[in-house]
Design an enzyme around this catalytic site. Structure first.
Site, PDB file in Angstrom:
ATOM      1  N   ARG A  32     -16.579  39.738  35.672  1.00  0.00           N
ATOM      2  CA  ARG A  32     -15.835  38.392  36.385  1.00  0.00           C
ATOM      3  C   ARG A  32     -17.055  38.054  37.020  1.00  0.00           C
ATOM      4  O   ARG A  32     -16.840  36.598  37.803  1.00  0.00           O
ATOM      5  CB  ARG A  32     -15.514  38.843  38.113  1.00  0.00           C
ATOM      6  CG  ARG A  32     -14.227  39.990  37.665  1.00  0.00           C
ATOM      7  CD  ARG A  32     -13.245  40.599  39.072  1.00  0.00           C
ATOM      8  NE  ARG A  32     -11.874  40.675  38.597  1.00  0.00           N
ATOM      9  CZ  ARG A  32     -11.274  41.791  39.027  1.00  0.00           C
ATOM     10  NH1 ARG A  32     -11.905  42.928  40.001  1.00  0.00           N
ATOM     11  NH2 ARG A  32      -9.934  42.097  38.909  1.00  0.00           N
ATOM     12  N   LYS A 203       6.335  49.717  35.106  1.00  0.00           N
ATOM     13  CA  LYS A 203       7.567  50.029  36.072  1.00  0.00           C
ATOM     14  C   LYS A 203       8.241  48.581  34.975  1.00  0.00           C
ATOM     15  O   LYS A 203       7.543  47.813  35.139  1.00  0.00           O
ATOM     16  CB  LYS A 203       7.655  49.796  36.831  1.00  0.00           C
ATOM     17  CG  LYS A 203       7.070  51.156  37.672  1.00  0.00           C
ATOM     18  CD  LYS A 203       7.027  50.604  39.528  1.00  0.00           C
ATOM     19  CE  LYS A 203       6.399  51.822  39.726  1.00  0.00           C
ATOM     20  NZ  LYS A 203       5.574  51.349  41.027  1.00  0.00           N
ATOM     21  N   GLY A 359      -3.878  43.167  33.766  1.00  0.00           N
ATOM     22  CA  GLY A 359      -5.238  43.883  34.170  1.00  0.00           C
ATOM     23  C   GLY A 359      -5.615  44.600  32.627  1.00  0.00           C
ATOM     24  O   GLY A 359      -6.027  45.075  32.166  1.00  0.00           O
ATOM     25  N   GLY A 382      -2.968  40.534  39.257  1.00  0.00           N
ATOM     26  CA  GLY A 382      -1.352  40.094  39.769  1.00  0.00           C
ATOM     27  C   GLY A 382      -1.476  38.515  40.177  1.00  0.00           C
ATOM     28  O   GLY A 382      -0.366  37.674  39.787  1.00  0.00           O
TER      29      GLY A 382
END
Ligand code: AMP
Length: 400
Positions: A32, A203, A359, A382
């Site tokens: 990052r 999920k 991620g 996200g």
């Protein structure tokens, strides 16, 4: 950024320095920080004075026993050595994020200097998007640049609200945000066909909007990981003790119906690696994914699924990958994810455009050592997911 004159200006740049550390508080993955360098270096080359701000972890959620902030663990000061090394110049640090001391340090900068502010999340106004806190941040700079793609989906004080205190000519997205959008748009707008989306992870509920949107734009959607079993159950299959969201069975059915109506091929894993425990040392066997006995659970895609998925991927011109094909953290269930990573790399070698976003698939492709064999790896989990879902990101909207 290219339209702004940075010479002699204090440039407040929101970066994403939310990096991991080891026990000695040394940065263990500087991805990052490296991703923010083009923007920082450009401003420095133009004669600007750089003031960097970022969040790091969740300091207010992990307070010390006496209720105070664990400064040692959450201070951005821990980033200074790595940042300084990467920038090849010294970096000053402000122990206060805002206020008189921080303003004095900012006002005393010379052209080409770099100042890093303390963790924005030491203030509760950061996450609540507090206007007064944003105003205090804004006092530190003449120009605001947002380059924190990883937090662009949050309307926090430093990522979005602060921009209200700068005129249109004095704010802009940084190069990282521009690059992320440019690459995501290659998938979203007129992708080269066939376009294949690979969606995995735990999920269905996290990926419904994504799948719904992808059905509109993709030729093929490959569904793997834990979420596949909700689809098998929705179609009447036996999934044993595999992960399943019973409250999403109807949604899964509706997505399959929509895909059929729009001529989008859905590929589910024909077979699975099943285990009798959620454990690296469990007994394992290969089984059809819709015939998993009670007491067993699907933890990876099987060999036939790998073969079919790889074939589809290799024939694609645009590939989007979000989420692993199995519990890749355990070697016994990592083969599916690894094989898919190889197929994506091979397709890229043959001219396809591939974007890895979210991620865990990023971690997976790095683990296999193929990170430099794909077209683009997003830095925002996200944020990329929301951008691909077609949502407007507050951190981008604020500066464009
Ligand atoms: P996500 O954050 O939704 O992309 O989910 C990633 C997580 O899903 C990883 O930690 C995987 O271990 C987990 N996962 C993938 N496949 C399965 C599976 N078949 N059963 C349980 N968990 C899984």
């Amino acid at each position: 950024m290219k339209n702004i004159n940075f010479k002699g200006k204090k440039v407040l740049i929101r970066v994403d320095f939310n990096v991991p550390f080891n026990g000695q508080m040394e940065v263990t993955d500087a991805t990052r920080i490296v991703a923010a360098l083009p923007t920082i270096n450009y401003v420095l080359e133009q004669g600007g004075r750089v003031i960097l701000m970022s969040h790091l972890g969740r300091p207010l959620k992990k307070l010390m026993d006496d209720g105070s902030i664990n400064v040692e663990k959450f201070s951005l000061k821990n980033v200074v050595p790595t940042l300084s090394e990467k920038l090849n110049r010294s970096v000053a640090f402000s122990e206060n994020t805002v206020g008189e001391d921080a303003e004095n340090l900012a006002n005393n900068l010379s052209d080409g200097d770099v100042l890093l502010l303390e963790n924005t999340r030491f203030h509760k106004g950061e996450k609540t998007g507090d206007v007064d806190f944003a105003k205090q941040l804004a006092r530190l700079g003449d120009i605001y640049v947002n380059d924190a793609f990883g937090t662009a989906h949050r309307a926090h004080a430093s990522t979005a609200i602060v921009a209200n205190f700068f005129s249109d000519e004095n704010k802009a997205p940084g190069f990282l945000i521009e690059k992320e959008m440019l690459n995501a748009n290659k998938v979203l707008n007129n992708p080269a066909h066939p376009m294949t989306a690979i969606v995995g992870g735990a999920k269905v509920s996290d990926k419904i909007l994504l799948l719904d949107k992808l059905i509109d734009s993709s030729d093929n959607i490959i569904i793997g990981g834990g979420m596949a079993y909700t689809f098998f159950k929705a179609m009447g299959g036996e999934i044993g003790n595999s992960l399943c969201e019973d409250d999403r069975l109807e949604t899964a059915k509706a997505l399959l119906v929509k895909a059929k109506a729009e001529n989008t091929n859905i590929y589910l894993p024909y077979d699975s690696v099943i285990a009798d425990e959620f454990n690296a040392n469990a007994r394992v066997k290969i089984q059809d994914s819709d015939k998993i006995p009670t007491g067993w659970m699907g933890l990876d895609i099987g060999p036939k699924a790998i073969e079919t998925f790889s074939e589809v991927i290799k024939n694609s011109k645009t590939i989007l990958w979000n989420g692993p094909m199995g519990v890749f953290e355990m070697d016994a269930f990592a083969k599916g994810t690894k094989s898919i990573a190889h197929a994506v790399a091979d397709a890229t070698q043959n001219g396809a455009f591939s974007l890895i976003g979210g991620g865990d698939s990023v971690a997976a492709i790095k683990k296999v050592g193929l990170a430099d064999k794909v077209s683009f790896i997003s830095t925002g989990g996200g944020a990329m997911l929301e951008y691909l879902e077609g949502k407007e990101l507050p951190g981008i909207k604020a500066v464009v």
